[in-house]
Motif scaffolding. Structure first.
Motif, short mmCIF file in Angstrom:
data_model
loop_
_atom_site.label_atom_id
_atom_site.label_comp_id
_atom_site.label_asym_id
_atom_site.label_seq_id
_atom_site.Cartn_x
_atom_site.Cartn_y
_atom_site.Cartn_z
N ASP A 197 -21.91 2.92 16.71
CA ASP A 197 -21.88 4.39 16.56
C ASP A 197 -21.00 4.77 15.38
N GLU A 198 -19.86 4.12 15.27
CA GLU A 198 -18.96 4.44 14.16
C GLU A 198 -19.54 3.98 12.83
N LEU A 199 -20.25 2.85 12.87
CA LEU A 199 -20.82 2.31 11.63
C LEU A 199 -21.94 3.20 11.09
N TYR A 200 -22.76 3.74 11.99
CA TYR A 200 -23.91 4.55 11.57
C TYR A 200 -23.56 6.04 11.47
N ASP A 207 -16.80 9.59 3.51
CA ASP A 207 -16.58 8.49 2.59
C ASP A 207 -15.70 7.39 3.19
N THR A 208 -15.22 7.60 4.39
CA THR A 208 -14.30 6.62 5.01
C THR A 208 -14.93 5.96 6.24
N PHE A 209 -16.25 5.94 6.33
CA PHE A 209 -16.87 5.40 7.55
C PHE A 209 -16.60 3.89 7.72
N LEU A 210 -16.41 3.21 6.60
CA LEU A 210 -16.11 1.78 6.72
C LEU A 210 -14.73 1.56 7.34
N LEU A 211 -13.74 2.30 6.89
CA LEU A 211 -12.41 2.17 7.48
C LEU A 211 -12.40 2.65 8.93
N ASP A 212 -13.23 3.68 9.22
CA ASP A 212 -13.34 4.14 10.62
C ASP A 212 -13.98 3.05 11.50
N THR A 213 -14.93 2.34 10.90
CA THR A 213 -15.59 1.25 11.65
C THR A 213 -14.62 0.12 11.97
N LEU A 214 -13.65 -0.14 11.07
CA LEU A 214 -12.67 -1.20 11.29
C LEU A 214 -11.90 -0.99 12.59
N ASN A 265 -12.67 -7.86 4.78
CA ASN A 265 -11.71 -6.99 4.10
C ASN A 265 -12.34 -5.61 3.92
N PHE A 266 -12.11 -4.71 4.91
CA PHE A 266 -12.73 -3.39 4.88
C PHE A 266 -12.16 -2.54 3.74
N SER A 267 -10.92 -2.74 3.38
CA SER A 267 -10.35 -1.97 2.27
C SER A 267 -11.08 -2.26 0.98
N GLU A 268 -11.37 -3.53 0.73
CA GLU A 268 -12.12 -3.90 -0.47
C GLU A 268 -13.55 -3.37 -0.42
N LEU A 269 -14.16 -3.47 0.79
CA LEU A 269 -15.51 -2.92 0.94
C LEU A 269 -15.52 -1.42 0.70
N GLN A 270 -14.52 -0.71 1.22
CA GLN A 270 -14.43 0.74 1.04
C GLN A 270 -14.30 1.10 -0.44
N LYS A 271 -13.49 0.33 -1.15
CA LYS A 271 -13.30 0.56 -2.58
C LYS A 271 -14.60 0.36 -3.35
N GLN A 272 -15.31 -0.73 -3.07
CA GLN A 272 -16.59 -0.98 -3.74
C GLN A 272 -17.62 0.11 -3.39
N TYR A 273 -17.59 0.49 -2.14
CA TYR A 273 -18.54 1.53 -1.70
C TYR A 273 -18.32 2.84 -2.45
N LEU A 274 -17.09 3.26 -2.58
CA LEU A 274 -16.79 4.53 -3.27
C LEU A 274 -17.13 4.44 -4.74
N GLU A 275 -16.90 3.28 -5.35
CA GLU A 275 -17.26 3.12 -6.76
C GLU A 275 -18.76 3.25 -6.95
N GLU A 276 -19.53 2.62 -6.10
CA GLU A 276 -20.99 2.71 -6.22
C GLU A 276 -21.48 4.12 -5.86
N LYS A 277 -20.84 4.76 -4.90
CA LYS A 277 -21.26 6.12 -4.50
C LYS A 277 -21.01 7.13 -5.62
N ASN A 278 -19.89 6.98 -6.33
CA ASN A 278 -19.60 7.89 -7.43
C ASN A 278 -20.63 7.78 -8.55
N ASP A 334 -25.41 -3.44 6.62
CA ASP A 334 -25.91 -4.81 6.83
C ASP A 334 -24.83 -5.85 6.54
N MET A 335 -24.00 -5.60 5.54
CA MET A 335 -22.91 -6.51 5.23
C MET A 335 -21.91 -6.59 6.39
N VAL A 336 -21.60 -5.43 6.98
CA VAL A 336 -20.65 -5.41 8.10
C VAL A 336 -21.25 -6.09 9.33
#
Length: 363
Positions: A197-200, A207-214, A265-278, A334-336
């Motif tokens: 539920d948190e992941l989807y 923009d913080t759903f990955l950290l929320d999923t952690l 490493n959710f912090s690294e995933l979050q960083k990559q995600y935001l870079e691609e989203k921007n 899918d990565m998570v």
């Protein structure tokens, strides 16, 4: 008799004296010739010397004959007398010994008769005892056969009881295992549902759903501990006995390293995600412009003219942005999920180990 013996000794001594060799005789004769002058001998002296030689030889012959007579007399007169006397003495001794032996023989015969009688009596008793032993042996053999049959029956019953107890213990462990597995599965479904539920739970502004999923990342060790705690709860109907719970706790302590699953490493995933989203806005606008130009070119080839407003460009851009954002979110989800898959496998492996440790056969 004394004369004969003395003559015999003289003759023996004379006979035993060593005779000189011919060389000695020759030496003695030469010495006498040197010492005495040669004188002519008269014929009368010559005759007298011949008689003396003859008498000397006769004396020697008489001595030899006397010796033979002495030996003959000793062996045929003296020795037989002594032998006869000795034989008489030996005979007397033998008679005395014979009488003694006869007395001993009589006593031995009496003792032998008594011993024979005693032996016959003992043999009779022995025969009775033997018959009694044979009868006792038959009884003992029957008793031993019965005992062997009883032991075999008891062993068969014990083996059957052991098998039944083993089956019963296996059935109990199977029930405990199923309750434990079921409780852990329910806890897994609950926590995994919260995790998904948190992941989807993604929106344009989230923009913080990955950290929320952690924060909802399912911990396999905690899941198994929760399932075991629920299973050993005595307040519920499916609560297991303390001995079974202790055994499961021991297995869990020994195999705890098997169900440790660290999150990515959710912090690294979050960083990559935001870079691609921007980068999605510019990418979506470029793709929308390319699409509009493609449609305009196609319309001109057909002799038509496509009129596009800024509102149309914004709508197409927004459509591409939603599609790109959906693809981006799906890729990171899918990565998570792929990172969480080993945690599920660890729980499955742990329960296979539990099944093997408690002796539940594979079906």
């Amino acid at each position: 008799m004394t004369i004969v013996i003395s003559s015999t000794f003289y003759f023996v001594i004379k006979m035993r004296r060593p005779k000189p060799s011919p060389r000695v005789f020759a030496h003695r004769a030469a010495k006498k010739l040197k010492q005495s002058p040669v004188t002519p001998v008269a014929s009368s002296d010559h005759k007298t010397r011949g008689i003396d030689v003859i008498l000397s030889r006769l004396a020697s012959t008489a001595q030899v004959c006397a010796l033979f007579l002495a030996v003959f007399g000793y062996f045929y007169t003296v020795l037989p007398v002594f032998q006869n006397q000795k034989l008489q003495e030996d005979n007397a001794k033998l008679q005395m010994e014979n009488e003694s032996q006869e007395k001993k023989l009589g006593a031995s015969i009496s003792k032998q008769a008594a011993i024979i009688a005693k032996t016959e009596e003992l043999q009779g008793q022995l025969e009775k005892e033997r018959n009694a032993v044979i009868q006792s042996g038959k009884k003992v053999a029957n008793a031993e056969r019965q005992a062997i049959v009883a032991v075999r029956t008891a062993q068969q019953n014990a083996e059957q009881l052991r098998i039944e107890l083993s089956n019963l213990e296996s059935a109990r462990w199977k029930i405990v295992y199923e309750n434990f597995f079921m409780a852990t599965s329910i806890e897994y479904i609950r926590q995994h549902g919260q995790f998904l539920d948190e992941l989807y739970k993604t929106t344009d502004d989230n923009d913080t759903f990955l950290l929320d999923t952690l924060r909802k990342w399912p911990d396999p060790l905690q899941l198994v501990q929760s399932g075991l705690k629920y299973t050993e709860n005595k307040n519920i109907k499916t609560g297991i006995p303390g001995s079974y719970a202790s055994r499961l706790h021991t297995i869990l302590d020994e195999q705890s390293s098997l169900i440790i699953c660290n999150p990515p490493n959710f912090s690294e995933l979050q960083k990559q995600y935001l870079e691609e989203k921007n980068l999605l806005e510019a990418k979506s606008k470029r793709e929308a412009t390319d699409e509009i130009e493609r449609q305009r070119t196609a319309a001109e080839k057909n002799g038509q003219r496509l009129q596009v407003t800024e509102k149309d460009i914004a709508a197409v851009t927004r459509s591409y942005r939603l599609g790109n954002l959906f693809s981006l979110n799906k890729r990171y989800r899918d990565m998570v999920i792929a990172a969480e898959k080993p945690c599920d496998d660890a729980i499955q492996k742990f329960f296979l180990v539990v099944k093997k440790e408690v002796g539940i056969p594979d079906e």
